[in-house]
Motif scaffolding. Structure first.
Motif, PDB file in Angstrom:
ATOM      1  N   UNK A 190       0.858  -1.181   0.000  1.00  0.00           N
ATOM      2  CA  UNK A 190       0.000   0.000   0.000  1.00  0.00           C
ATOM      3  C   UNK A 190       0.895   1.231   0.000  1.00  0.00           C
ATOM      4  N   UNK A 191       0.978   1.935  -1.132  1.00  0.00           N
ATOM      5  CA  UNK A 191       1.883   3.092  -1.199  1.00  0.00           C
ATOM      6  C   UNK A 191       1.204   4.404  -0.816  1.00  0.00           C
ATOM      7  N   UNK A 192       1.961   5.247  -0.155  1.00  0.00           N
ATOM      8  CA  UNK A 192       1.536   6.598   0.189  1.00  0.00           C
ATOM      9  C   UNK A 192       2.520   7.587  -0.427  1.00  0.00           C
ATOM     10  N   UNK A 193       2.052   8.789  -0.687  1.00  0.00           N
ATOM     11  CA  UNK A 193       2.944   9.890  -1.034  1.00  0.00           C
ATOM     12  C   UNK A 193       2.963  10.833   0.171  1.00  0.00           C
ATOM     13  N   UNK A 194       4.139  11.090   0.695  1.00  0.00           N
ATOM     14  CA  UNK A 194       4.306  11.957   1.859  1.00  0.00           C
ATOM     15  C   UNK A 194       5.081  13.198   1.440  1.00  0.00           C
ATOM     16  N   UNK A 195       4.581  14.352   1.826  1.00  0.00           N
ATOM     17  CA  UNK A 195       5.304  15.605   1.607  1.00  0.00           C
ATOM     18  C   UNK A 195       5.825  16.081   2.952  1.00  0.00           C
ATOM     19  N   UNK A 196       7.122  16.271   3.068  1.00  0.00           N
ATOM     20  CA  UNK A 196       7.749  16.757   4.289  1.00  0.00           C
ATOM     21  C   UNK A 196       8.312  18.146   4.020  1.00  0.00           C
ATOM     22  N   UNK A 197       7.975  19.086   4.877  1.00  0.00           N
ATOM     23  CA  UNK A 197       8.436  20.459   4.686  1.00  0.00           C
ATOM     24  C   UNK A 197       9.041  20.968   5.985  1.00  0.00           C
ATOM     25  N   UNK A 198      10.158  21.662   5.882  1.00  0.00           N
ATOM     26  CA  UNK A 198      10.788  22.233   7.075  1.00  0.00           C
ATOM     27  C   UNK A 198      10.729  23.751   6.992  1.00  0.00           C
ATOM     28  N   UNK A 199      10.616  24.379   8.159  1.00  0.00           N
ATOM     29  CA  UNK A 199      10.617  25.840   8.238  1.00  0.00           C
ATOM     30  C   UNK A 199      11.836  26.365   9.005  1.00  0.00           C
ATOM     31  N   UNK A 200      12.781  25.463   9.313  1.00  0.00           N
ATOM     32  CA  UNK A 200      13.932  25.875  10.129  1.00  0.00           C
ATOM     33  C   UNK A 200      15.205  26.079   9.318  1.00  0.00           C
ATOM     34  N   UNK A 201      15.130  25.881   7.998  1.00  0.00           N
ATOM     35  CA  UNK A 201      16.301  26.068   7.158  1.00  0.00           C
ATOM     36  C   UNK A 201      17.311  24.946   7.224  1.00  0.00           C
ATOM     37  N   UNK A 202      16.979  23.844   7.885  1.00  0.00           N
ATOM     38  CA  UNK A 202      17.935  22.768   8.079  1.00  0.00           C
ATOM     39  C   UNK A 202      17.820  21.653   7.047  1.00  0.00           C
ATOM     40  N   UNK A 203      16.718  21.596   6.316  1.00  0.00           N
ATOM     41  CA  UNK A 203      16.530  20.508   5.357  1.00  0.00           C
ATOM     42  C   UNK A 203      15.625  20.970   4.230  1.00  0.00           C
ATOM     43  N   UNK A 204      15.745  20.349   3.049  1.00  0.00           N
ATOM     44  CA  UNK A 204      14.894  20.733   1.920  1.00  0.00           C
ATOM     45  C   UNK A 204      13.484  20.184   2.095  1.00  0.00           C
ATOM     46  N   UNK A 205      12.563  20.669   1.302  1.00  0.00           N
ATOM     47  CA  UNK A 205      11.251  20.035   1.214  1.00  0.00           C
ATOM     48  C   UNK A 205      11.423  18.775   0.377  1.00  0.00           C
ATOM     49  N   UNK A 206      10.662  17.727   0.711  1.00  0.00           N
ATOM     50  CA  UNK A 206      10.804  16.515  -0.075  1.00  0.00           C
ATOM     51  C   UNK A 206       9.506  15.738  -0.139  1.00  0.00           C
ATOM     52  N   UNK A 207       9.328  15.054  -1.259  1.00  0.00           N
ATOM     53  CA  UNK A 207       8.180  14.173  -1.452  1.00  0.00           C
ATOM     54  C   UNK A 207       8.702  12.745  -1.518  1.00  0.00           C
ATOM     55  N   UNK A 208       7.978  11.817  -0.883  1.00  0.00           N
ATOM     56  CA  UNK A 208       8.405  10.425  -0.800  1.00  0.00           C
ATOM     57  C   UNK A 208       7.268   9.507  -1.206  1.00  0.00           C
ATOM     58  N   UNK A 209       7.603   8.412  -1.888  1.00  0.00           N
ATOM     59  CA  UNK A 209       6.664   7.317  -2.079  1.00  0.00           C
ATOM     60  C   UNK A 209       7.075   6.244  -1.081  1.00  0.00           C
ATOM     61  N   UNK A 210       6.203   5.909  -0.150  1.00  0.00           N
ATOM     62  CA  UNK A 210       6.577   5.094   1.002  1.00  0.00           C
ATOM     63  C   UNK A 210       5.383   4.303   1.512  1.00  0.00           C
ATOM     64  N   UNK A 211       5.596   3.190   2.221  1.00  0.00           N
ATOM     65  CA  UNK A 211       4.471   2.461   2.810  1.00  0.00           C
ATOM     66  C   UNK A 211       4.001   3.030   4.139  1.00  0.00           C
ATOM     67  N   UNK A 212       4.601   4.156   4.602  1.00  0.00           N
ATOM     68  CA  UNK A 212       4.277   4.686   5.923  1.00  0.00           C
ATOM     69  C   UNK A 212       3.309   5.859   5.859  1.00  0.00           C
TER      70      UNK A 212
END
Length: 377
Positions: A190-212
């Motif tokens: 069962x795949x999910x698409x997850x969007x992770x966004x940071x507001x602290x300047x420490x990491x890029x925004x990223x999209x993942x295809x993942x089972x979580x």
């Protein structure tokens, strides 16, 4: 057979709470006699700035926190409100006071090209960034994901904020699941698409295809760890305009999933011996010479024994197949292989960093190609 890592994680956490007689604290975490203090159990870094956990989910999380809509909702406004992520982020100049030996009172100065990212609802500082940094607003994540799958009536699985709003996540389930070897092991992913966004300047925004399905900091880490593909973008004014690049990188096409499922099914229908598996291991990790240092030989032997044991265990579930062998190689690299942490890292952080940077991608791809050669014989 359905591979639902989310249900497995929920059950393991609930079992842990029950086993140690844990009780919930006022802040949402749990404690109990005999519990290992080194393990995180509780809110798992969910933002509680507003007095409530910043989480919306379609399925109750193990910790019982957040707002639940059974089956989910397609309303972006409802998810922003229920997930407590309706706030925006602005850049404010960094100012500081300074007084030299000849001055009587401190002078307020502005640091050039340095800004603080600030929540507009609470005024809380989230991080320090440069002049080129452009915040990606939480609401824009939803539009990006809708455009990514070319579907604007999607069901949102989860959304929320971590670490006082420094990080925000949105999870969307893909319309179709993927089944490996339907007539055999029938392993449904069962795949999910997850969007992770940071507001602290420490990491890029990223999209993942993942089972979580992300519902806390732990599942955020697992989503990154087990992502089948990922796409990252720096915080710039045109970051979310690169939709075609993201769709291509993530492989979000019917053809991609059909080809991937076909290859994995072929692996699942290809029997291999333990000898063939060991030859694969020797191909991936060059055997050490007999005159190599004792420590080097011992490390190689421990790796061989661990991989053998993992293959035997996986073979009980999937049979002695090339698919089982690929799963073992991937699991070993992601979860077992020793990592040498840097001076400021723990081994867990080093492992997570390796996963994010794709340090083992070439080795995994090599294993897949070698196993596909067995299929075609």
């Amino acid at each position: 057979m359905t591979t639902d890592v989310n249900q497995q994680f929920n059950e393991s956490r609930r079992d842990m709470v029950a086993r140690f007689g844990s009780v919930r604290r006022d802040n949402g975490s749990w404690t109990g006699t005999g519990y290992d203090a080194g393990e995180v159990i509780g809110r798992d870094a969910l933002d509680t700035t507003t007095g409530q956990a910043a989480l919306y989910t379609s399925t109750p999380a193990w910790h019982g926190l957040g707002e639940v809509i059974p089956g989910g909702t397609s309303s972006v406004d409802d998810v922003l409100r229920l997930g407590k992520i309706g706030f925006e982020v602005e850049k404010r100049a960094v100012r500081y006071s300074f007084m030299n030996d000849t001055e009587v009172t401190p002078q307020l100065r502005t640091a050039p090209d340095h800004f603080v990212t600030v929540r507009t609802d609470t005024g809380a500082p989230l991080g320090v960034v440069g002049s080129k940094y452009t915040p990606i607003q939480n609401k824009d994540l939803f539009t990006f994901l809708q455009d990514l799958v070319e579907e604007h009536d999607v069901i949102w699985e989860s959304a929320g904020a971590l670490r006082d709003g420094k990080k925000v996540f949105v999870t969307m389930r893909l319309p179709e699941s993927v089944t490996i070897d339907p007539q055999g092991i029938n392993d449904e992913i069962i795949p999910f698409v997850v969007m992770l966004n940071s507001h602290d300047g420490q990491s890029p925004a990223q999209a993942l295809v993942t089972p979580w399905r992300v519902v806390c900091a732990n599942t955020e880490r697992f989503a990154m760890r087990d992502a089948s593909s990922s796409w990252k973008v720096r915080h710039t004014a045109s970051a979310l305009d690169r939709i075609h690049e993201a769709r291509r990188t993530l492989g979000l096409t019917v053809a991609y999933y059909e080809e991937w499922a076909a290859e994995e099914t072929a692996l699942a229908q290809t029997d291999i011996t333990i000898r063939a598996f060991r030859l694969l291991v020797d191909d991936l990790w060059k055997p050490v010479d007999e005159d190599a240092p004792v420590r080097t030989r011992n490390t190689a032997e421990r790796r061989r024994q661990r991989l053998d044991a993992m293959f035997r265990d996986e073979s009980e579930r999937l049979g002695k197949t090339a698919y089982a062998a690929e799963r073992v190689i991937t699991d070993y690299l992601d979860h077992v292989a020793p990592r040498r942490p840097g001076r400021s890292m723990t081994e867990e952080i080093a492992r997570a960093t390796a996963l994010l940077e794709g340090s083992d991608d070439e080795l995994k791809a090599k294993a897949h190609k070698r196993l596909m050669l067995m299929v075609r014989r």
